[in-house]
Design a protein around this motif. Structure first.
Motif, PDB file in Angstrom:
ATOM      1  N   PRO A  47     -18.507   4.217   9.723  1.00  0.00           N
ATOM      2  CA  PRO A  47     -18.505   5.069  10.915  1.00  0.00           C
ATOM      3  C   PRO A  47     -18.375   4.309  12.225  1.00  0.00           C
ATOM      4  O   PRO A  47     -17.940   4.872  13.216  1.00  0.00           O
ATOM      5  CB  PRO A  47     -19.864   5.785  10.830  1.00  0.00           C
ATOM      6  N   TYR A  64      -9.825  11.477   7.299  1.00  0.00           N
ATOM      7  CA  TYR A  64     -11.173  10.891   7.299  1.00  0.00           C
ATOM      8  C   TYR A  64     -12.112  11.888   6.636  1.00  0.00           C
ATOM      9  O   TYR A  64     -12.175  13.043   7.035  1.00  0.00           O
ATOM     10  CB  TYR A  64     -11.610  10.610   8.736  1.00  0.00           C
ATOM     11  N   THR A  73     -16.062  12.530   4.643  1.00  0.00           N
ATOM     12  CA  THR A  73     -17.413  12.032   4.405  1.00  0.00           C
ATOM     13  C   THR A  73     -18.215  13.092   3.671  1.00  0.00           C
ATOM     14  O   THR A  73     -17.770  14.232   3.510  1.00  0.00           O
ATOM     15  CB  THR A  73     -18.105  11.669   5.734  1.00  0.00           C
ATOM     16  N   ARG A 124     -23.394  11.118   4.568  1.00  0.00           N
ATOM     17  CA  ARG A 124     -22.608   9.937   4.938  1.00  0.00           C
ATOM     18  C   ARG A 124     -22.648   8.841   3.874  1.00  0.00           C
ATOM     19  O   ARG A 124     -22.382   7.674   4.166  1.00  0.00           O
ATOM     20  CB  ARG A 124     -23.095   9.348   6.270  1.00  0.00           C
ATOM     21  N   GLU A 168     -17.654   7.581   2.863  1.00  0.00           N
ATOM     22  CA  GLU A 168     -16.775   7.699   4.023  1.00  0.00           C
ATOM     23  C   GLU A 168     -15.481   6.980   3.701  1.00  0.00           C
ATOM     24  O   GLU A 168     -15.473   5.775   3.471  1.00  0.00           O
ATOM     25  CB  GLU A 168     -17.427   7.089   5.265  1.00  0.00           C
TER      26      GLU A 168
END
Length: 386
Positions: A71, A96, A98, A102, A105
């Protein structure tokens, strides 16, 4: 077990609230993905595209797992990514993605969709209309007047110079702020189409607007927008990174034509012509390189000079003014030149070799006089389909 239950609860709550997510969210338990923004198209300008938000899908095949993406390389205020569904091969590229916690990712994941469970909003984009998506991050340090004009400029450009989304090139964030304010992210500065570095492999448009230009109503506070927009258009069709005058000359010429058309300002004479250096007549080939032309090409004055002369030479061949600029700003880039074939593409499009063109430069006075586009030349006329 508790984590799986928690994820299910979180996903149910998020679905129920119709929340717009920052990026794609994947629930490993249900094989469900929520895509905050999706653009679907075939990469051409010949068919309609579809744009949708909060699309809920399941998938049955992972074609590419992409790459791990921490991130810190994708920080706020980076705007939500747009994902692209290629209707030709039925593949979805997720820019992107996730999980809610998290723990996963990844970037550029490619999958086959199993089913679409629903979406919040969708719209059709007609064939031939720009479907490339810009995502604006306009800092409050900029006056409301500037932000309003920026959005109008972008609307005009997307109408007159459409950029068409395609796999790998379909969206870009735009960061704009006043130069005496803090930059939105530490790796973003200046005015450019930038990428790499701390920003990872993403690209973005950077518009650091000079505080002096705003306070003194200098037209460059607006002309920089069509200049950088046109670079996105160029990159959509050509791979000429580093070939200075053929990238910067048309872009700087277009910005001057734009402000002449929309603001009645002769930026050519005000800010480009006074900076001309004799080097452009003596050694025009040096303007192929940023380092070789250096300060002699201040504000791209020499690159514009070469562009104006090329337009003049094309008109001498019998093309109208609009046709000449269309060849330079549209036809040449649509021919797909790259650093290996640009000279042959130049000769094919302009019926003039690069060496022959350079040999003509010394025949012109070191001045824009007699070369400037007519005041009634418009962007829409240059980029009209013929």
């Amino acid at each position: 077990m508790y984590l799986k239950h928690l994820l299910r609860v979180m996903l149910f709550w998020l679905f129920a609230m119709n929340t717009t997510f920052a990026d794609a969210i994947f629930d490993p338990d249900t094989n469900t993905i929520i895509l905050s923004h999706v653009l679907a198209g075939d990469g051409s300008s010949q068919t309609e595209s579809i744009y949708a938000t909060n699309v809920r899908i399941t998938f049955d095949e992972v074609i590419s797992a992409g790459i791990s993406w921490p991130p810190l390389i994708h920080p706020l205020p980076w705007p939500a990514e747009i994902d692209f569904f290629d209707t030709r091969n039925q593949e979805l590229t997720i820019s992107y993605i996730t999980t809610p916690d998290r723990s996963i990712e990844r970037k550029d994941v490619v999958i086959k969709i199993d089913s679409v469970l629903g979406f919040d909003y969708s719209e059709s984009i007609a064939a031939g209309v720009s479907d490339f998506k810009f995502r604006y991050v306009l800092d409050e340090s900029l006056p409301v007047e500037w932000r309003n004009d920026f959005e109008q400029i972008m609307a005009n450009l997307q109408r007159d110079i459409p950029i068409f989304a395609k796999p790998g090139w379909y969206s870009m964030p735009v960061f704009a702020w006043k130069s005496d304010a803090e930059a939105p992210l530490p790796f973003i500065s200046g005015a450019c189409i930038c990428g790499g570095g701390e920003g990872g492999s993403y690209d973005w448009m950077s518009l650091e607007i000079s505080a002096w230009e705003i306070e003194n109503s200098d037209i460059h506070r607006y002309s920089v927008v069509p200049h950088e927009y046109f670079h996105v258009y160029q990159i959509s069709h050509a791979d000429l990174s580093g070939l200075k005058w053929l990238m910067e000359g048309p872009a700087a010429t277009l910005e001057s034509i734009y402000v002449q058309e929309h603001y009645g300002v002769d930026y050519f004479s005000q800010a480009q012509a006074p900076l001309l250096s004799g080097l452009v007549r003596e050694s025009p080939s040096l303007y192929e390189s940023f380092s070789a032309s250096g300060e002699a090409d201040d504000n791209y004055s020499g690159s514009v000079f070469l562009t104006l002369i090329l337009a003049e030479e094309l008109q001498n061949q019998g093309f109208s003014e609009a046709e000449a600029y269309r060849k330079i700003m549209k036809d040449f880039f649509w021919a797909g030149p790259n650093l290996n074939n640009w000279e042959s593409t130049f000769a094919e499009v302009f019926s003039l070799s690069v060496d022959s063109f350079y040999s003509k430069i010394a025949n012109y006075n070191l001045s824009y006089e007699g070369l400037l586009p007519s005041e009634d030349l418009t962007i829409s006329t240059i980029f009209a389909n013929h």
